[in-house]
Design an enzyme around this catalytic site. Structure first.
Site, PDB file in Angstrom:
ATOM      1  N   SER A  32       0.853  -1.111  -0.041  1.00 32.13           N
ATOM      2  CA  SER A  32       0.016   0.005  -0.058  1.00 32.13           C
ATOM      3  C   SER A  32       0.857   1.307   0.023  1.00 32.13           C
ATOM      4  O   SER A  32       1.795   1.500  -1.114  1.00 32.13           O
ATOM      5  CB  SER A  32      -1.139  -0.125   1.217  1.00 32.13           C
ATOM      6  N   HIS A  68      -2.419  -0.942  -3.460  1.00 32.65           N
ATOM      7  CA  HIS A  68      -3.590  -0.049  -3.070  1.00 32.65           C
ATOM      8  C   HIS A  68      -3.566   1.192  -4.187  1.00 32.65           C
ATOM      9  O   HIS A  68      -2.345   1.744  -4.086  1.00 32.65           O
ATOM     10  CB  HIS A  68      -3.625   0.383  -1.879  1.00 32.65           C
ATOM     11  N   ASP A 112      -4.669  -4.826   5.592  1.00 32.62           N
ATOM     12  CA  ASP A 112      -4.943  -5.682   4.468  1.00 32.62           C
ATOM     13  C   ASP A 112      -3.969  -6.575   4.245  1.00 32.62           C
ATOM     14  O   ASP A 112      -2.583  -6.037   4.291  1.00 32.62           O
ATOM     15  CB  ASP A 112      -5.340  -4.821   3.264  1.00 32.62           C
TER      16      ASP A 112
END
Length: 343
Positions: free
Chosen positions: A22, A49, A143
């Site tokens: 991310s 992401h 995540d």
């Protein structure tokens, strides 16, 4: 100039690598990929992401310039090839179907993200079992943690970037708090480790647990029914921020995770962050409505006298009180956790 390598059938692929990242992912991915050779004997699938309105070309160009692999945006139905890197397109999940081909879908957001890391890790674990190597790099929130757990349960290898080496250590640290990976290494050592691991013969894969199969099918939009989600856990008194439906708490140990039957999924941290976001949106709407009400009452008061004038002024003053309270809440910047930052 890099050339595409010969496509191999899924059964011919001895190892596969999946990577999730991310915030800080651009630097981390280019650093890692630069360590791998053109003849790297495994396909690599990457979820970074990215916002829905981005195209991802900056990351893709950076990967192609910094490394020797053939890097492309993933497309639905692509077959996997060694020495290729497949990057998740924006606003789409990247997964692998059970035949070993790439699956790109517009499924429900997981952990506030699309693409999300967990759907890729989960689907790859179902398709490849012990042939899979999962890597979690820098980023906010958590995540990828649930996905790494699935990889472990299916016999794959889990690698986590050393949080001390990560630009944003939340994702690696949260994963380390919930599972015991096979390796925790800095980026500088990850390339050589991968070269060693892909050269090793994989162990035999066992059967995929039923709950993992159900979640993989829900993410791929093969299943979307109450019976399937009921098999994963129990309903809880929270609504899904994505669709407003009922949430189920997934039974998987001490780590809280939630899913609705449509397909939205959240860890406790991402659910809290999404609730905070929705609350803030509601507060801004309420602030606007109270300010409009105060302005209307003040305008009305200009043409009034006596009791009507007094009533309008009092109601405008009460609106001003509510405005002050809402502003105080918004200015407090209470995010619930130190990590509720959009990625």
């Amino acid at each position: 100039m890099k050339r595409p390598q010969v496509i191999k059938k899924p059964g011919q692929i001895s190892k596969i690598v999946v990577i999730g990242t991310s915030a800080g992912g651009l630097h981390a991915l280019t650093t890692l990929i630069s360590q791998l050779q053109q003849d790297f004997p495994a396909p690599i699938l990457v979820v970074q992401h990215i916002s829905a309105d981005a195209v991802g070309n900056v990351l893709l160009d950076g990967l192609n310039k910094s490394g020797k692999l053939f890097c492309v945006h993933a497309e639905n139905g692509m077959e996997l090839a060694p020495g290729h890197l497949y990057l998740a397109p924006s606003d789409h999940h990247l997964m692998i179907d059970q035949e070993g081909k790439i699956l790109v879908t517009k499924g429900a957001h997981e952990n506030r993200s699309r693409p999300a890391i967990d759907p890729l890790f989960r689907s790859a674990a179902v398709a490849f079992g012990s042939k899979l190597i999962g890597i979690l790099l820098t980023g906010y929130l958590d995540d990828g943690t649930a996905g790494l757990k699935v990889i472990k349960r299916c016999g794959g290898i889990c690698i986590i970037q050393d949080p001390k080496d990560a630009e944003y250590p939340d994702m690696p640290r949260n994963a380390l708090n919930q599972l015991e990976p096979d390796y925790v290494v800095p980026l500088s050592e990850m390339g050589s480790l991968l070269e060693q691991l892909v050269a090793m013969a994989p162990e035999a894969s066992g059967p995929v647990p039923e709950d993992i199969l159900i979640e993989a099918k829900i993410a791929a939009r093969v299943l979307s029914d109450l019976t399937s989600v009921n098999a994963l856990g129990n309903q809880v008194p929270f609504n899904c921020p994505g669709c407003g439906g009922v949430l189920w708490q997934v039974d998987e140990g001490p780590a809280l995770r939630f899913r609705c039957h449509v397909g939205h999924a959240y860890t406790s941290a991402t659910l809290l962050a999404e609730q905070t976001k929705k609350m803030e949106e509601t507060m801004w709407t309420a602030l606007r409505m109270f300010e409009e009400r105060k302005n209307l009452l003040t305008t009305m008061a200009k043409g009034q006298k006596g009791a009507a004038l007094q009533s309008s002024l009092e109601r405008a003053k009460l609106s001003e009180v509510h405005i002050g309270r809402i502003k105080a809440i918004l200015l407090a910047n209470d995010k619930g956790t130190g990590s509720d930052i959009p990625t």
